[in-house]
Design an enzyme around this catalytic site. Structure first.
Site, PDB file in Angstrom:
ATOM      1  N   GLY A 413      -5.859  -1.763 -33.906  1.00  0.00           N
ATOM      2  CA  GLY A 413      -5.421  -1.452 -35.255  1.00  0.00           C
ATOM      3  C   GLY A 413      -4.384  -0.361 -35.351  1.00  0.00           C
ATOM      4  O   GLY A 413      -3.545  -0.167 -34.463  1.00  0.00           O
ATOM      5  N   SER A 414      -4.439   0.411 -36.449  1.00  0.00           N
ATOM      6  CA  SER A 414      -3.370   1.339 -36.818  1.00  0.00           C
ATOM      7  C   SER A 414      -3.195   2.516 -35.877  1.00  0.00           C
ATOM      8  O   SER A 414      -2.213   3.259 -36.000  1.00  0.00           O
ATOM      9  CB  SER A 414      -3.607   1.869 -38.234  1.00  0.00           C
ATOM     10  OG  SER A 414      -3.575   0.799 -39.165  1.00  0.00           O
ATOM     11  N   THR A 415      -4.108   2.722 -34.945  1.00  0.00           N
ATOM     12  CA  THR A 415      -3.928   3.817 -33.990  1.00  0.00           C
ATOM     13  C   THR A 415      -2.697   3.607 -33.112  1.00  0.00           C
ATOM     14  O   THR A 415      -2.216   4.557 -32.478  1.00  0.00           O
ATOM     15  CB  THR A 415      -5.176   3.976 -33.096  1.00  0.00           C
ATOM     16  OG1 THR A 415      -5.571   2.698 -32.594  1.00  0.00           O
ATOM     17  CG2 THR A 415      -6.322   4.597 -33.868  1.00  0.00           C
ATOM     18  N   LYS A 417       0.236   2.725 -34.314  1.00  0.00           N
ATOM     19  CA  LYS A 417       1.438   2.886 -35.139  1.00  0.00           C
ATOM     20  C   LYS A 417       2.377   3.998 -34.658  1.00  0.00           C
ATOM     21  O   LYS A 417       3.610   3.834 -34.741  1.00  0.00           O
ATOM     22  CB  LYS A 417       1.047   3.095 -36.606  1.00  0.00           C
ATOM     23  CG  LYS A 417       0.525   1.818 -37.258  1.00  0.00           C
ATOM     24  CD  LYS A 417       0.061   2.050 -38.690  1.00  0.00           C
ATOM     25  CE  LYS A 417      -0.432   0.743 -39.317  1.00  0.00           C
ATOM     26  NZ  LYS A 417      -0.989   0.933 -40.671  1.00  0.00           N
TER      27      LYS A 417
END
Length: 746
Positions: A413-415, A417
């Site tokens: 996921g967003s980790t 980004k």
């Protein structure tokens, strides 16, 4: 009739003599050459190769004997014993090259009167062997003359094949009643003989040592009485080969699975690596590391066995033994892991995992959680936690699953980004501080894709705010830019393979999707998806390719230290065995940091992203601010959720779930730790409400710094110059005989 003149006849005879002389000369010359070559060859063998062949001849009389050289111990980073060797009394048997099975059986009968031997390991084949040997006449009658003649008249079989065929036929006719007719005393004889026969010539075989009592669940040791009785009779003629000595067994003071396992003398060398070890002068019943640290550092921990020279007579019997090399215990390992830190971190993850499972709806598929803490500048693994849920007596219990942190991969996921933004800088897709509009992305034929905080409006934000608020759309538009395109509403997407390559190459520089290089066997690199055009958007927010928790921690450490990807390692030092048992042995090697690569980004770009991660914790709209906003230390991080799918062997269809993740480093200016938390399949997608990993991360960082503060106070009062050996942090002891292997271990 035509007559041959006398002169012509003499000419013919002269030619014949000349030919014979020529041929004889060739023959003598050939013989001369052969003798010359033979003499040269003998001279070469004696003068040039003589010493080498003498050594080979001597080596036939030298046998590397397993004298149970203690294996190197394992310590934590503070010098506490993690894995030790516990001495034990053992009774051994060494068969000679000329030992017959009848001799071993008589010795087994004598020994059975002196010791008690566990009979749980007796097999059907063992019982058959004993019955056929003790009932030779009756065994012959098991095979009829007709059956015997049929086998012996088969010309296609060799003599040994015929004997084996008769033996198989005899065994097939033995009844269960016959095989179960043995008395307890006879069963002990069978069990002892079984151990004797399993050994190799001139190699001691443990007949009785410390054994696991399966019924009572404890260790059954050789008693002092047994040891004394056998010792008193070692000189008896029918006790040849029997000996009493001291051996050791491996004992752990930690449940941490990555410490690894060691094979028992009964199991010896693992079949899958048999040739590897035999080529390195191991014997088949040697104990070796079979998983993780014990396996990775086998050559260091094993030590060097005693080498003895066996002097034999003309019949191959050993008449004298002389020691060539006394042997040396294995070197010892000091790990990077602090037992106290590890235990505290395990407690946090275990408690939080059970709370999530027991107190929340939608956690049907929640079964594990991971935490990895690294020193971002050295690569030291400060804590490696993995916990797995299992049902015990109708309740959820937790097992150690630390190896899952580098062997299992998940959508994170967003980790990821921050890596997406840094890749965009490097590929000139965006510049530091660029603004973009966060708006729902509408692709023809697909449902809208948007950020969690913005489902319908248009919000202008820059890269820092995109990280702070975790904008999906900012990352989507980076993906468009990497593909050389600009987002246009309601249009189909057609991203080429080159855009995927750029994104994945950027991630790889930080350690995502590539080996971390950790000094443990069996590391996974996750799963790389195909280059399906629309999946580039999912890849940019961490919802396509899978990565391991360890990769996530290495990636975070790379950002924390300013762009150097450091190889993680669990061993800090290699030391000689302790001479006094009080202080650690002399330092042999210190494991220093290994830089695998330096990312292509400028320091300005990395610092800018670090600032965005700091706003995640301390910004007004930071996704981690609720947990970290009042922290007494500076730090930076990134939260993450990822849509995933769960499916096991019992399910026909996959279920949509949510993975929860969190990364961070602290303190901000000079990080001591970089950490990553992964909770796969935490909730079903329809039940997900909040990211529990931020609460976990806050407790992890608080606990770590509290431990370091207390440790610093104690160290200021400690003037010890030489590192002392400290007792284990807990009183837990796991004997190697109690270990149960798992299908996931190497």
């Amino acid at each position: 009739m035509r007559k041959i003149s006398k002169k012509r006849a003499q000419s013919i005879k002269a030619k014949q003599r000349k030919n014979i002389t020529f041929r004889m000369n060739i023959l003598f010359f050939s013989i001369f050459l052969l003798f010359t070559l033979l003499i040269l060859r003998l001279g070469y063998l004696q003068i040039v190769k003589g010493e080498e062949y003498v050594k080979k001849l001597e080596s036939t009389e030298e046998t590397s004997v397993n004298t149970s050289v203690p294996r190197g111990r394992l310590y934590d980073s503070e010098g506490r014993i993690l894995v030790d060797n516990k001495p034990q009394k053992v009774i051994t048997y060494t068969k000679m090259q000329t030992t017959k099975s009848e001799d071993m059986l008589e010795t087994a009968k004598k020994l059975s009167k002196l010791i008690e031997k566990d009979t749980d390991n007796i097999t059907k084949s063992d019982r058959q062997d004993y019955w056929l040997r003790e009932n030779a006449e009756e065994a012959k009658n098991l095979v009829t003359d007709k059956e015997r003649n049929k086998i012996e008249s088969n010309e296609e079989l060799t003599t040994s094949e015929k004997n084996r065929a008769i033996d198989r036929l005899q065994r097939s006719k033995l009844t269960e009643e016959q095989l179960n007719s043995f008395t307890p005393e006879e069963e002990e004889i069978i069990a002892i003989y079984r151990e004797m026969a399993a050994g190799y010539a001139l190699s001691p075989q443990i007949i009785k040592g410390d054994e696991m009592n399966k019924e009572e669940g404890d260790i059954k040791e050789v008693t002092a009485e047994e040891f004394a009785r056998v010792s008193e009779r070692l000189g008896d003629p029918d006790m040849v080969g029997v000996n009493t000595t001291t051996d050791w067994r491996r004992v752990k003071n930690s449940t941490l699975a990555v410490l690894g396992s060691v094979s028992s003398p009964k199991k010896g060398l693992p079949n899958e690596r048999l040739n590897y070890f035999l080529s390195r002068d191991y014997t088949r019943n040697d104990r070796v590391g079979t998983s993780y640290i014990e396996q990775q550092y086998e050559e260091i921990l094993q030590g060097q066995k005693t080498v003895v020279k066996n002097i034999t007579d003309g019949k191959g019997r050993v008449i004298d033994v002389s020691t060539i090399y006394d042997g040396k215990p294995g070197n010892e390992l000091v790990l990077t892991i602090d037992s106290q830190v590890q235990l505290e971190m395990e407690g946090i993850i275990e408690r939080q995992l059970l709370q999530m499972k027991n107190n929340n709806a939608g956690t049907d598929y929640l079964n594990s959680a991971f935490l990895v803490i690294l020193d971002p500048y050295t690569g030291d693994v400060l804590s490696l936690v993995g916990k797995r849920l299992v049902k015990e007596n109708g309740k959820w219990a937790v097992q150690d699953y630390a190896y899952g942190s580098f062997k299992t991969g998940y959508e994170l996921g967003s980790t990821v980004k921050p890596a997406t933004v840094l890749t965009a800088y490097r590929e000139n897709a965006i510049s530091v501080g660029d603004y973009m509009v966060d708006e729902p992305i509408r692709i023809k034929g697909s449902a809208p894709k948007s950020s969690v905080f913005n489902r319908g409006s248009r919000i202008r934000l820059n890269d820092l705010t995109a990280l702070e608020r975790s904008s999906n759309v900012y990352m989507f538009k980076i993906a468009y830019a990497l593909a050389g395109k600009t987002y246009q509403p309601n249009q189909p997407v057609n991203f080429g393979a080159d855009a995927f390559l750029k994104m994945r190459n950027g991630y790889a520089q930080f350690g995502l999707g590539v080996p971390t290089g950790i000094d443990l066997p069996g590391e996974s690199t996750g799963v790389i998806g195909k280059t399906e055009s629309g999946k580039l958007l999912d890849l940019s927010i961490g919802q396509y390719d899978t990565y391991t928790p360890l990769q996530l921690a290495q990636y975070t450490a790379t950002i924390a230290n300013g762009g150097k990807r450091i190889k993680p390692h669990v061993v800090k030092e290699i030391r000689e065995p302790s001479e006094d048992g009080v202080t650690l042995g002399k330092l042999v090697k210190e494991i220093k940091p290994t830089v695998l690569n330096v990312v292509d980004n400028s320091q300005e770009e990395i610092n800018h992203v670090r600032k965005g991660m700091q706003r995640v914790y301390f910004g007004k709209q930071g996704t981690g601010a609720r947990a970290f906003g009042n922290a007494p230390y500076t730090a930076a991080g990134k939260t993450g959720t990822a849509q995933s799918y769960y499916k096991d062997d019992t399910m026909k269809e996959s279920v949509r779930t949510v993975n929860l993740t969190h990364v961070g480093f602290a303190p901000y200016d000079n990080p001591e730790i970089a950490y990553a938390i992964v909770v796969p399949h935490a909730f079903t997608e329809s039940s997900y409400k909040t990211n529990y990993t931020s609460v976990m991360a806050r407790e992890v960082v608080d606990t770590y710094f509290n431990i370091q503060k207390k440790k610093s106070t104690l160290e200021n009062n400690d003037s010890t110059a030489t590192p002392p050996i400290k007792p284990a942090f807990t009183n837990d002891q796991i004997d190697e005989g109690e270990e149960t292997s798992t299908t996931d271990e190497q």
